[in-house]
Design an enzyme around this catalytic site. Structure first.
Site, short mmCIF file in Angstrom:
data_model
loop_
_atom_site.label_atom_id
_atom_site.label_comp_id
_atom_site.label_asym_id
_atom_site.label_seq_id
_atom_site.Cartn_x
_atom_site.Cartn_y
_atom_site.Cartn_z
N GLN A 168 0.79 -1.23 0.00
CA GLN A 168 0.00 0.00 0.00
C GLN A 168 0.81 1.27 0.00
OE1 GLN A 168 -0.19 -2.41 2.27
NE2 GLN A 168 -2.22 -3.30 2.25
N LEU A 171 -0.08 -1.89 8.34
CA LEU A 171 -0.14 -0.81 7.36
C LEU A 171 -1.54 -0.24 7.25
CD1 LEU A 171 2.20 -1.65 4.36
CD2 LEU A 171 2.49 0.03 6.13
N ASN A 208 -0.12 3.82 8.75
CA ASN A 208 -0.77 3.09 7.66
C ASN A 208 -0.60 3.75 6.30
OD1 ASN A 208 -3.31 4.20 6.40
ND2 ASN A 208 -3.59 4.77 8.52
N CYS A 209 -0.92 2.95 5.32
CA CYS A 209 -0.77 3.36 3.92
C CYS A 209 -1.90 2.82 3.08
CB CYS A 209 0.50 2.75 3.36
SG CYS A 209 1.96 3.58 3.84
N VAL A 210 -3.16 3.03 3.45
CA VAL A 210 -4.22 2.33 2.71
C VAL A 210 -5.12 3.22 1.93
CG1 VAL A 210 -6.31 1.02 3.01
CG2 VAL A 210 -4.27 0.39 4.19
#
Lengths: 349, 428
Positions: free
Chosen positions: B112, B209, B241-243
């Site tokens: 992500q 993430l 996070n990276c979503v």
């Protein structure tokens, strides 16, 4: 510059041939304008002109669909026009369906811009508003002037291949396509402005109208699982190790079909997830957590299911368009049926 | 709870002997920064690069972006419960290096992570192309597990941001802005004639993430609660996070939450901004039900007339969004929701995974599936290979000449759901 060439399609009524008693009138082409075409030509001015008019009875068109379509397309092709226009049909149901059908067909076959117009409740509108530009008109021919006023400028733009504005700006029915653009204000400010209006009871405009949601009813229960062939299908992205078909981690363009006849259990060495929308650690440690092959093998041994189908189907649901999911399933559902599968367990994440 | 933000405008960044701010330039002692970040035993190597607006630079895979800030006056320190003691923040004075940011990259943790282009068409879609970025390239020790890897890089970014923030402590800011956040009853007394509004912020909390931390607590283990909007400005909420890259809220987004700022702009004029509710986006249905019940209950308790609800992520969290919207509307409170769309590359698919007629006021950050071609850049910071497999990329995304064809979802911050950007979508 010479004028853009338009071929116009109308029914027997607007051609002045007759009403219901003449609705079986076969396709005929005449040079120049007939009926409402005169008003269009006036409005087109120096930009465009109707070079020919195709006339066809509504009953004839709808009852001899393929034949009528082929004939009209042939007639249109003869003139090599820059645009094909049909109607407007107002609230005349069969005429509206004919206008939608023939504009859609001409667009597909001849690859030229098309336009039609009708009342929003005309059945032709729902059938074709996603594929062709349909200008919204009033429900009777009394709205002809207004229809011409809206249709003519959009027709010219389409014929010239110019950029088309939003449905509100150009008066056509929304085609259900979302396009990005940069607004003047940032989203948070737009949200605050919208809230202020909503609180005051003033009119506000949502940026996204809620869709009619697709709900799928469950099938009736399987009568006897012990005699059924059961297949596993997942949108949880389980794939053989190293994702041999490169299924995308998001917005999948494909699905995979993999043989599990040699597996009683999925392990870290054999399978993993390609899905980019959830914590993959636990699915990578043991893919049975998403695609329960181990449990189904137990049920197979215990005789609680007939057998586990030798293939599983998989894709990533993450960010994947509903239209893509539908297309995948339509394709592999046929294979499942052909393989004699009685029941499918669908797992997500 | 009053907070003064002192903005020190940073117009340039360069390497030098001492880390300091001089005439609007952030000077970076590279060795000192590397040795600070290398303290973490989970990291094998650390390097630092600079990326400025207009540079022909592509940074990827991007994990987080953080703005350097420092407490000048008042209780607590920046990033409470994570880097500073867990004191309640949000009062006093805080200095900000406005125009500078720390960006973390290095070996990919998950799918992500994102792309930041400092120039070209991709730069228009990410707010971080306009900043003077100090990029940390953190490489993990071999065989480091994903959870530890993510944490090590997350902490590296925060530490670097604090390190830069410290040098701003004694600088006189170029601009000071004040934010007033009164106790509920006092606020109601002060503006009795104005409608009362609150902000409901949804925090991504689905796992690796996909996590967010509030005063150091993993948001997935929290109940919906009240928080002061000025606490956020002092780093009470950080991103883990990276979503997806396009609609994750980086720590930078949290610190500069535009909904909070734009509500403050009209506070005391158009309405009375009385408070803020945070609620999570867990994966289990019972959690979704509980959290949205609590968000609605708190909104009712505050007695507000309207709320803005912002989302983070897409798909699964669409259900949380719609639950929040529906339940709050059912309390007789008017809502506006901020989301983004996944309408397919052609824009013709159903854009949300859930819907309800009560969600009649929607702001969209755009269609994340729209495809963009990013031309080659002179320099890559990080690793270019993962672009075929990150969310928004596909087999063949990376072309031979170094250009990349990806969906907007691969660009960090492109369709932000706090309404950080001008991007939107229209129906055609």
């Amino acid at each position: 510059m010479s004028k853009l060439k338009v071929v116009h399609y109308i029914n027997q009524f607007f051609a002045g041939i007759g009403g219901e008693e003449k609705a079986d009138y076969k396709p005929e082409v005449r040079e120049g304008v007939v009926g409402p075409g005169m008003a269009f030509n006036k409005k087109f001015g120096d930009d465009a002109e109707i070079v020919a008019t195709v006339i066809c009875g509504d009953s004839y068109f709808n009852e001899n669909l393929e034949e009528a379509k082929a004939k009209v397309i042939e007639m249109v092709k003869e003139y090599d026009p820059d645009l094909f226009m049909a109607g407007p049909a107002f609230n005349a149901g069969r005429y509206g369906v004919a206008c939608g059908t023939i504009t859609d067909a001409v667009k597909e076959e001849l690859n030229i811009p098309v336009i039609t117009g009708m009342y929003e409740e005309n059945p032709g509108a729902d059938m074709f508003k996603k594929s062709v530009h349909i200008v919204e008109t009033r429900n009777s021919a009394a709205g002809m002037r207004k229809a011409v006023k809206s249709m003519a400028p959009l027709a010219v733009k389409l014929a010239k291949g110019e950029e088309i504005g939003s449905p509100e700006e150009e008066h056509y029915m929304p085609m259900g396509v979302r396009k990005n653009y940069f607004a003047e204000k940032r989203g948070a400010e737009r949200a605050v402005d919208m809230l202020v209006k909503k609180l005051k009871g003033e009119e506000f405009k949502t940026e996204f109208a809620m869709p009619d949601f697709d709900r799928v009813d469950a099938n009736p229960a399987v009568k006897d699982l012990s005699k059924s062939k059961v297949a596993l299908v997942t949108s949880g992205g389980i794939v053989p190790k190293d994702n041999p078909d490169h299924i995308e981690s998001s917005s999948a363009s494909k699905y995979g079909k993999y043989d599990i006849s040699d597996f009683n259990n999925l392990t870290e060495e054999t399978h993993e997830t390609a899905h980019g929308g959830y914590d993959p650690v636990y699915a990578n440690e043991d893919s049975d957590r998403v695609l329960p092959v181990d449990v189904l093998r137990d049920l197979e041994k215990e005789g609680r299911i007939g057998e586990l189908h030798k293939f599983f189907y998989t894709t990533t649901g993450n960010g994947t368009a509903v239209a893509s999911s539908k297309a995948f399933a339509e394709e592999f559902a046929k294979e499942l049926v052909a393989d004699g599968v009685d029941a499918v367990i669908l797992t997500s994440t | 709870m009053n907070l003064e933000l002192g903005n020190i405008f940073i117009k340039d960044v360069k390497f030098g002997e001492d880390t300091k701010v001089e005439n609007g330039t952030l000077i970076v002692n590279k060795e000192e920064l590397i040795s600070l970040i290398s303290e973490d035993e989970h990291l094998k190597s650390v390097d630092v690069e600079l990326a400025k607006p207009g540079d022909s630079i592509r940074i990827t895979p991007v994990k987080d972006v953080i703005e350097p800030r420092v407490k000048v006056d008042g209780p607590g320190g920046i990033f409470p419960g994570v880097l500073s003691k867990v004191d309640t923040v949000g009062t006093g004075k805080t200095n900000v290096l406005k125009g500078a940011a720390v960006v973390t990259t290095g070996k990919i943790v998950g799918f992500q992570e994102g792309i930041i282009d400092m120039t070209g068409p991709g730069a228009d879609y990410t707010p971080f192309s306009k900043l003077n970025n100090v990029v940390l390239i953190c490489e993990p020790k071999d065989d480091l597990k994903q959870h530890e890897h993510e944490k090590a890089v997350r902490m590296a970014g925060l530490k670097a941001a604090r390190y830069f923030g410290e040098v701003a402590k004694d600088i006189k800011p170029d601009e000071v802005k004040s934010y007033e956040s009164l106790p509920l009853l006092k606020s109601v007394e002060k503006y009795p004639e104005l409608p009362k509004v609150a902000y409901v912020q949804m925090l991504q909390s689905q796992g690796l993430l996909h996590d967010t931390y509030v005063y150091g607590v993993d948001a997935k283990k929290t109940l919906s609660t009240l928080i002061g909007p000025t606490e956020i400005m002092d780093g009470a909420i950080i991103s883990g996070n990276c979503v997806s890259a396009c609609d994750k809220n980086t720590t930078y987004h949290h610190l500069n939450n535009p909904v909070i700022h734009d509500l403050f702009d009209k506070h005391g004029k158009e309405f009375n901004f009385v408070g803020m509710i945070i609620t999570n986006e867990n994966v289990y249905l019972a959690d979704k039900e509980r959290s949205s019940n609590w968000a609605a209950k708190l909104a009712e308790y505050l007695g507000v007339d309207g709320v803005i609800i912002s989302q983070e992520g897409f798909g699964n969290p669409d259900t949380d969004l719609i639950m929040n919207c529906k339940k709050i509307e059912e309390k007789g409170i008017k809502t506006v929701i901020v989301t983004d769309e996944y309408a397919g590359r052609d824009g013709a698919s159903q854009p949300l995974a859930d819907a309800d007629p009560k969600a009649n006021a929607v702001v969209t950050g755009g269609n994340a599936n729209e495809v963009i071609k990013l031309p080659p850049m002179d320099k890559i910071i990080g690793h270019i290979e993962p672009v075929d497999s990150i969310a928004g990329g596909f087999d063949g995304s990376l072309e031979k000449d170094g250009s990349i064809v990806v969906e907007l979802q691969a660009i960090t911050g492109a369709t932000n759901e706090l309404g950080f950007n001008k991007l939107s979508a229209k129906g055609y």
